[in-house]
Design an enzyme around this catalytic site. Structure first.
Site, PDB file in Angstrom:
ATOM      1  N   ALA A   1     -30.967  24.162   5.680  1.00  0.00           N
ATOM      2  CA  ALA A   1     -30.665  23.449   6.917  1.00  0.00           C
ATOM      3  C   ALA A   1     -31.985  23.093   7.584  1.00  0.00           C
ATOM      4  O   ALA A   1     -33.009  23.737   7.339  1.00  0.00           O
ATOM      5  CB  ALA A   1     -29.836  24.333   7.834  1.00  0.00           C
TER       6      ALA A   1
ATOM      7  N   GLU B   1     -31.616  32.932   4.839  1.00  0.00           N
ATOM      8  CA  GLU B   1     -31.222  32.896   6.254  1.00  0.00           C
ATOM      9  C   GLU B   1     -31.448  34.226   6.948  1.00  0.00           C
ATOM     10  O   GLU B   1     -31.727  34.279   8.153  1.00  0.00           O
ATOM     11  CB  GLU B   1     -29.741  32.501   6.382  1.00  0.00           C
ATOM     12  CG  GLU B   1     -29.437  31.059   5.993  1.00  0.00           C
ATOM     13  CD  GLU B   1     -29.107  30.863   4.519  1.00  0.00           C
ATOM     14  OE1 GLU B   1     -29.415  31.758   3.704  1.00  0.00           O
ATOM     15  OE2 GLU B   1     -28.544  29.803   4.184  1.00  0.00           O
TER      16      GLU B   1
ATOM     17  N   GLY C   1     -29.249  26.203   2.840  1.00  0.00           N
ATOM     18  CA  GLY C   1     -28.332  25.078   2.671  1.00  0.00           C
ATOM     19  C   GLY C   1     -28.581  24.296   1.389  1.00  0.00           C
ATOM     20  O   GLY C   1     -27.675  23.648   0.861  1.00  0.00           O
TER      21      GLY C   1
ATOM     22  N   GLU D   1     -26.751  26.173  -1.130  1.00  0.00           N
ATOM     23  CA  GLU D   1     -25.331  25.929  -0.835  1.00  0.00           C
ATOM     24  C   GLU D   1     -24.915  24.530  -1.283  1.00  0.00           C
ATOM     25  O   GLU D   1     -23.815  24.342  -1.807  1.00  0.00           O
ATOM     26  CB  GLU D   1     -25.069  26.137   0.659  1.00  0.00           C
ATOM     27  CG  GLU D   1     -25.172  27.612   1.048  1.00  0.00           C
ATOM     28  CD  GLU D   1     -25.179  27.843   2.553  1.00  0.00           C
ATOM     29  OE1 GLU D   1     -25.975  27.183   3.253  1.00  0.00           O
ATOM     30  OE2 GLU D   1     -24.379  28.680   3.034  1.00  0.00           O
TER      31      GLU D   1
HETATM   32  C1  HXC Z   1     -37.072  22.221   8.802  1.00  0.00           C
HETATM   33  C2  HXC Z   1     -38.704  22.550   7.242  1.00  0.00           C
HETATM   34  C3  HXC Z   1     -37.845  23.377   6.479  1.00  0.00           C
HETATM   35  C4  HXC Z   1     -36.521  23.594   6.967  1.00  0.00           C
HETATM   36  C5  HXC Z   1     -39.747  23.272   5.475  1.00  0.00           C
HETATM   37  N1  HXC Z   1     -39.854  22.519   6.585  1.00  0.00           N
HETATM   38  N2  HXC Z   1     -38.530  23.807   5.385  1.00  0.00           N
HETATM   39  N3  HXC Z   1     -38.299  21.990   8.387  1.00  0.00           N
HETATM   40  N4  HXC Z   1     -36.185  22.987   8.129  1.00  0.00           N
HETATM   41  N5  HXC Z   1     -35.635  24.332   6.298  1.00  0.00           N
HETATM   42  C6  HXC Z   1     -41.008  21.773   7.070  1.00  0.00           C
HETATM   43  C7  HXC Z   1     -42.098  22.707   7.597  1.00  0.00           C
HETATM   44  O1  HXC Z   1     -41.814  23.091   8.922  1.00  0.00           O
HETATM   45  C8  HXC Z   1     -43.308  21.827   7.480  1.00  0.00           C
HETATM   46  O2  HXC Z   1     -43.299  20.909   8.556  1.00  0.00           O
HETATM   47  C9  HXC Z   1     -43.043  21.030   6.207  1.00  0.00           C
HETATM   48  O3  HXC Z   1     -41.629  21.088   5.995  1.00  0.00           O
HETATM   49  C10 HXC Z   1     -43.721  21.646   5.008  1.00  0.00           C
HETATM   50  O4  HXC Z   1     -43.334  23.009   4.908  1.00  0.00           O
HETATM   51  P1  HXC Z   1     -44.285  24.106   4.225  1.00  0.00           P
HETATM   52  O5  HXC Z   1     -43.661  25.424   4.440  1.00  0.00           O
HETATM   53  O6  HXC Z   1     -45.672  23.903   4.655  1.00  0.00           O
HETATM   54  O7  HXC Z   1     -44.168  23.652   2.672  1.00  0.00           O
HETATM   55  P2  HXC Z   1     -44.429  24.493   1.356  1.00  0.00           P
HETATM   56  O8  HXC Z   1     -45.633  25.378   1.524  1.00  0.00           O
HETATM   57  O9  HXC Z   1     -44.420  23.481   0.270  1.00  0.00           O
HETATM   58  O10 HXC Z   1     -43.177  25.468   1.179  1.00  0.00           O
HETATM   59  C11 HXC Z   1     -41.908  24.983   0.850  1.00  0.00           C
HETATM   60  C12 HXC Z   1     -40.807  26.042   1.166  1.00  0.00           C
HETATM   61  C13 HXC Z   1     -40.945  26.484   2.637  1.00  0.00           C
HETATM   62  C14 HXC Z   1     -40.952  27.242   0.231  1.00  0.00           C
HETATM   63  C15 HXC Z   1     -39.457  25.369   0.878  1.00  0.00           C
HETATM   64  O11 HXC Z   1     -41.055  25.333   3.459  1.00  0.00           O
HETATM   65  C16 HXC Z   1     -39.792  27.301   3.137  1.00  0.00           C
HETATM   66  O12 HXC Z   1     -39.658  28.481   2.832  1.00  0.00           O
HETATM   67  N6  HXC Z   1     -38.942  26.690   3.969  1.00  0.00           N
HETATM   68  C17 HXC Z   1     -37.893  27.350   4.695  1.00  0.00           C
HETATM   69  C18 HXC Z   1     -36.828  27.833   3.750  1.00  0.00           C
HETATM   70  C19 HXC Z   1     -35.669  28.492   4.516  1.00  0.00           C
HETATM   71  O13 HXC Z   1     -35.860  29.466   5.229  1.00  0.00           O
HETATM   72  N7  HXC Z   1     -34.477  27.935   4.359  1.00  0.00           N
HETATM   73  C20 HXC Z   1     -33.317  28.426   4.983  1.00  0.00           C
HETATM   74  C21 HXC Z   1     -33.041  27.523   6.115  1.00  0.00           C
HETATM   75  S1  HXC Z   1     -31.795  28.252   7.128  1.00  0.00           S
HETATM   76  P3  HXC Z   1     -44.631  20.487   9.336  1.00  0.00           P
HETATM   77  O14 HXC Z   1     -44.103  19.705  10.509  1.00  0.00           O
HETATM   78  O15 HXC Z   1     -45.330  21.752   9.693  1.00  0.00           O
HETATM   79  O16 HXC Z   1     -45.383  19.657   8.327  1.00  0.00           O
HETATM   80  C22 HXC Z   1     -30.369  27.575   6.651  1.00  0.00           C
HETATM   81  C23 HXC Z   1     -29.186  27.799   7.570  1.00  0.00           C
HETATM   82  C24 HXC Z   1     -29.399  28.585   8.818  1.00  0.00           C
HETATM   83  O17 HXC Z   1     -30.252  26.892   5.664  1.00  0.00           O
HETATM   84  C25 HXC Z   1     -30.325  27.963   9.845  1.00  0.00           C
HETATM   85  C26 HXC Z   1     -30.364  28.756  11.155  1.00  0.00           C
HETATM   86  C27 HXC Z   1     -31.564  28.479  12.053  1.00  0.00           C
END
Ligand code: HXC
Length: 258
Positions: A66, A132, A109, A112
């Protein structure tokens, strides 16, 4: 291209390829992305030329979940009245085969979304997780319900409670994905599989998909009943006569879709 977060391509006339196209946000699934996915599938549903849809992301990230920045704005009532569940439902109710071609991270997501697909093909470098819990929350688009039905309790609990990722070999062993390919071949292999399925009778494919998915919701007796009725109904289709005639004539069948 009518979409902002998606690229669309038609491959071989019968396969629609949808590519998530927000790499600057690691293909985070903001509301608009899900809305566009639902709209693209609604259009594919109507278009009889489209037999199978393949969804893919980027080479390093399938989808990072997400959109956390968007989700951060939502309080409880906001989340309850959010349109997202309706988009997910539209994706889940797509009646044609949906194949996910996954390279890199499929997280939250993103994982998912992959589980909404009927078949997932992943590159050897793919990683799958429900992180999450690291954000103080939990999966909200089927990550508890579909994951446990797919991989069973021990692994689903481990993934959802710890946020630890699974690699492609682990996902294959667990049955979360159907095949592992070399990273460069994931899309090619998914398209080849889609093309194979696209040549089958679309009615038989649709009814088989429905019966398989209903097994998650029905008891054995009701499921077998649905299977038998669908199997019987297919006896009324021209494609079934064609399939059997082609076998007996020792030629390839040509399915017209009726
Ligand atoms: C919004 C995101 C994002 C996300 C990454 N970005 N994932 N923005 N939502 N899920 C954005 C970062 O903020 C950053 O923006 C840019 O993308 C690059 O991210 P990096 O982390 O620097 O990239 P990288 O090193 O290549 O790592 C990739 C990654 C990592 C391993 C996928 O980004 C990551 O772990 N992302 C989050 C994964 C996560 O926790 N997903 C679950 C989401 S929660 P800027 O602006 O700084 O360039 C969910 C539901 C519940 O799905 C939500 C409740 C809140």
């Amino acid at each position: 291209n009518p979409y902002q977060d998606l690229l669309t391509d038609t491959v071989g006339g019968s396969v629609l390829l949808l590519t998530l196209n927000r790499s600057d946000a690691r293909n985070a699934l903001r509301n608009n992305t899900l809305r566009e996915l639902a709209a693209a599938l609604a259009q594919a549903e109507q278009d009889s030329a489209v037999r199978v849809v393949v969804i893919t992301g980027g080479p390093k990230v399938f989808a990072a979940g997400a959109d956390i920045k968007e989700m951060a704005q939502l309080d409880a009532i906001g989340a309850l009245t959010d349109p997202r569940p309706q988009y997910w439902k539209a994706i889940a109710s797509f009646s044609k085969p949906l194949i996910a071609a996954v390279n890199g991270y499929a997280l939250g997501g993103g994982c998912e979304l992959m589980m909404h697909a009927d078949i997932a093909i992943a590159g050897a470098g793919a990683r799958f997780g429900q992180p999450e819990i690291n954000l103080g929350t939990m999966p909200g688009a089927g990550g508890t319900q579909r994951l446990i039905r797919t991989v069973g309790k021990p692994l689903a609990m481990k993934m959802v409670l710890s946020g630890e990722m699974l690699d492609a070999a682990g996902a294959l062993a667990a049955g979360l994905i159907a095949e592992v390919t070399a990273d460069e071949q994931t899309i090619e292999r998914a398209l080849a599989l889609a093309t194979t399925i696209a040549a089958k009778s679309p009615l038989a494919v649709r009814m088989a998909k429905e019966a398989l998915l209903k097994s998650f919701e029905m008891g054995l007796d009701a499921g077998l009943n649905l299977e038998r009725k669908s199997f019987s109904l297919l006896a009324a289709s021209a494609d079934r006569q064609e399939g059997i005639a082609a076998f007996l004539d020792k030629r390839q069948p040509v399915f017209a879709g009726n």
